[in-house]
Each structure stands twice: as C-alpha cells, then as structure tokens.
Enzyme design. Structure first.
Site, PDB file in Angstrom:
ATOM      1  N   ASP A  32       5.417   3.197  -3.378  1.00 25.48           N
ATOM      2  CA  ASP A  32       6.351   2.321  -4.240  1.00 25.48           C
ATOM      3  C   ASP A  32       5.608   1.154  -4.674  1.00 25.48           C
ATOM      4  OD1 ASP A  32       8.674   4.174  -3.786  1.00 25.48           O
ATOM      5  OD2 ASP A  32       8.648   3.251  -1.639  1.00 25.48           O
ATOM      6  N   ASP A  53      -1.086   3.842  -1.544  1.00 23.99           N
ATOM      7  CA  ASP A  53       0.452   3.453  -1.541  1.00 23.99           C
ATOM      8  C   ASP A  53       1.384   3.964  -2.628  1.00 23.99           C
ATOM      9  OD1 ASP A  53       2.499   1.557  -0.400  1.00 23.99           O
ATOM     10  OD2 ASP A  53       2.553   0.661  -2.488  1.00 23.99           O
TER      11      ASP A  53
HETATM   12  O1  LIG Z   1       9.894   2.290   0.744  1.00 24.45           O
HETATM   13  C1  LIG Z   1       9.107   1.242   1.139  1.00 24.45           C
HETATM   14  O2  LIG Z   1       9.672   0.546   1.746  1.00 24.45           O
HETATM   15  C2  LIG Z   1       7.768   0.936   0.627  1.00 24.45           C
HETATM   16  O3  LIG Z   1       7.087   2.044   0.453  1.00 24.45           O
HETATM   17  P1  LIG Z   1       5.518   1.946   0.064  1.00 24.45           P
HETATM   18  O4  LIG Z   1       4.953   1.588   1.360  1.00 24.45           O
HETATM   19  O5  LIG Z   1       5.258   3.267  -0.499  1.00 24.45           O
HETATM   20  O6  LIG Z   1       5.337   0.795  -0.609  1.00 24.45           O
HETATM   21 MG   LIG Z   2       4.218  -0.536  -1.944  1.00 26.70          MG
END
Ligand SMILES: O=C(O)COP(=O)(O)O
Ligand SMILES: [Mg+2]
Length: 232
Positions: free
Chosen positions: A16, A14
C-alpha cells in the site's frame, strides 16, 4: 547507499502506498463498515494518513473520529469483521498501480534480484490483490500483517523475510512509502529506500532516515544496480 557495503541480492517491497494506491478501496470498505453503525462517510483525504499500521488500527482510528475509546472497544470485533467483509468484496476494484512499478519490478528481476512483498495488509487481502493486478508473478514470497506476531515498524517481518530468503539482512533492501518500512529496515539492518508518493501518515518522506528517496521502483532498480556495480 553505503560505499563498500555488501552487494544487494534481494528487495523487500511494500504494497500500500508503494506499489498500489489502495485508498479508494479503503474508502469503500471503511464507509461500508461505518454505515452499519449509522456513521457518515469519510473522505479519502481523511483516510490517507490513517493507512499504514494494519487493519485493526485503521478500523479503530476510523471509529475514533466520532466515538470515544470505550465506545469503540465495545463494538470493535463487530466493526473489524464488517470492515473485512466489505474490503474483500471490493478488494482491488478501485486500486491503481503506481507509475513505473511493473517496469521497476521487471528491471530488478532482470538484474537478478530476488523479490519479496512484505505488507501490513492482511495476507488474505494482499495475495488476491497482487494476483489481480498482475504483480504476483514477480514475488518469490508474500507476507502480510498477520504472517508474523508483529507488524512493521517492528523488524520481525523483515527479519522473517530475510530468513525465508536465507540471506543476511545486510544484503537486502526494503523499499516502502512510510516510516513503518524505514524503521523496520533500520532495526533489521537492511538497506532502505523510500518513495515520496505514498501515505507516510501524512508526513513528508524527507523526514525519514533512509538510504535514499527514489521517485519510482524503476529508479530504485537503477540505484540498486549502480550500488552493486561498485560493491562487486
Ligand atoms: O495496510 C496497511 O496498513 C499498510 O500496508 P503496507 O504495509 O503495504 O503499506
Ligand atoms: Mg505502505
């Protein structure tokens, strides 16, 4: 992780809240968008639990703090376009790489794992961000929140990543900071490891069903190697 299970061949990571703390960029972009509607700035503490389900939900929630649903619906397209404009202008400027991310990616790669990034962030934001932070070379593929018809927690993006790798989900681990990653991984029948330092909608990571909580991607790399030693 499950004893006797298959060796892990790839990690889906992942973005963020797992590799990068992007809340300061979200703050700049959301407040730029809000200012266009005469709304006061909101703080990082307010924004943090709203992150995770992609741009559309984030923009909607950032307006629902002040307005009712009908009013948000009426300006939504304009708000999303404004947000995207502001985000692309600041993308990566204030975001920071979490500790032991680079070391963890290197350790996984050195252990022979194939790496893919699956984020709910739009692909047009994710790719230049990974590039700018020097993380892009570690990843064989990057998929954004708009790369598939559905976002995490739907299993579709993880199943799509496994298909792109030509690997069964049972030998792939997803690593993330939120229930979106864990629910998607469980539904796709991937392993899942979580990190405790991200966003998870403001909820403790311990509430989430996973195969383990790791303090960093470096610890994840060690756990995967230990698993593979017993699986071989
Ligand atoms: O931008 C988002 O809503 C979250 O992004 P992620 O899946 O990288 O945590
Ligand atoms: Mg995330």
């Amino acid at each position: 992780m499950r004893a006797g299970a298959a060796a892990i061949r790839a990690a889906i990571i992942d973005l963020d809240g797992t590799m990068l703390d992007t809340v300061p960029d979200f703050e700049a972009a959301l407040n730029g968008m809000r200012a266009e509607f005469g709304l006061a700035p909101i703080t990082q503490e307010i924004i943090k639990p709203l992150v995770g389900k992609g741009s559309e939900k984030l923009v909607r929630d950032a307006l629902l703090l002040d307005w009712d649903a009908a009013r948000v619906d009426a300006v939504f397209d304009q708000a999303l376009a404004g947000y995207q404009h502001h985000y692309l202008a600041v993308n990566g400027e204030r975001s920071t790489v979490y500790p032991e991310v680079v070391e963890g990616l290197r350790a996984m790669r050195d252990a022979g794992l194939r790496l893919v990034c699956v984020t709910n962030k739009p692909i047009a934001f994710a790719e230049p961000l990974l590039e700018q932070k020097g993380l892009a070379p570690y990843f064989e593929r990057v998929f954004g929140g708009d790369s598939f018809a559905k976002k995490k927690p739907d299993p579709m993006p993880l199943l799509g990543a496994c298909a792109a790798l030509d690997l069964p989900p049972s030998c792939v681990v997803a690593i993330g900071d939120s229930s979106n990653d864990a629910e998607a991984a469980r539904a796709a029948s991937c392993f899942v490891l979580t990190v405790p330092y991200g966003y998870n909608h403001g909820r403790p990571i311990q509430e989430i069903n996973s195969d383990g909580i790791v303090s960093s991607l470096l610890e994840a790399a060690a756990l995967i190697s230990a698993h593979n030693d017993t699986a071989k």
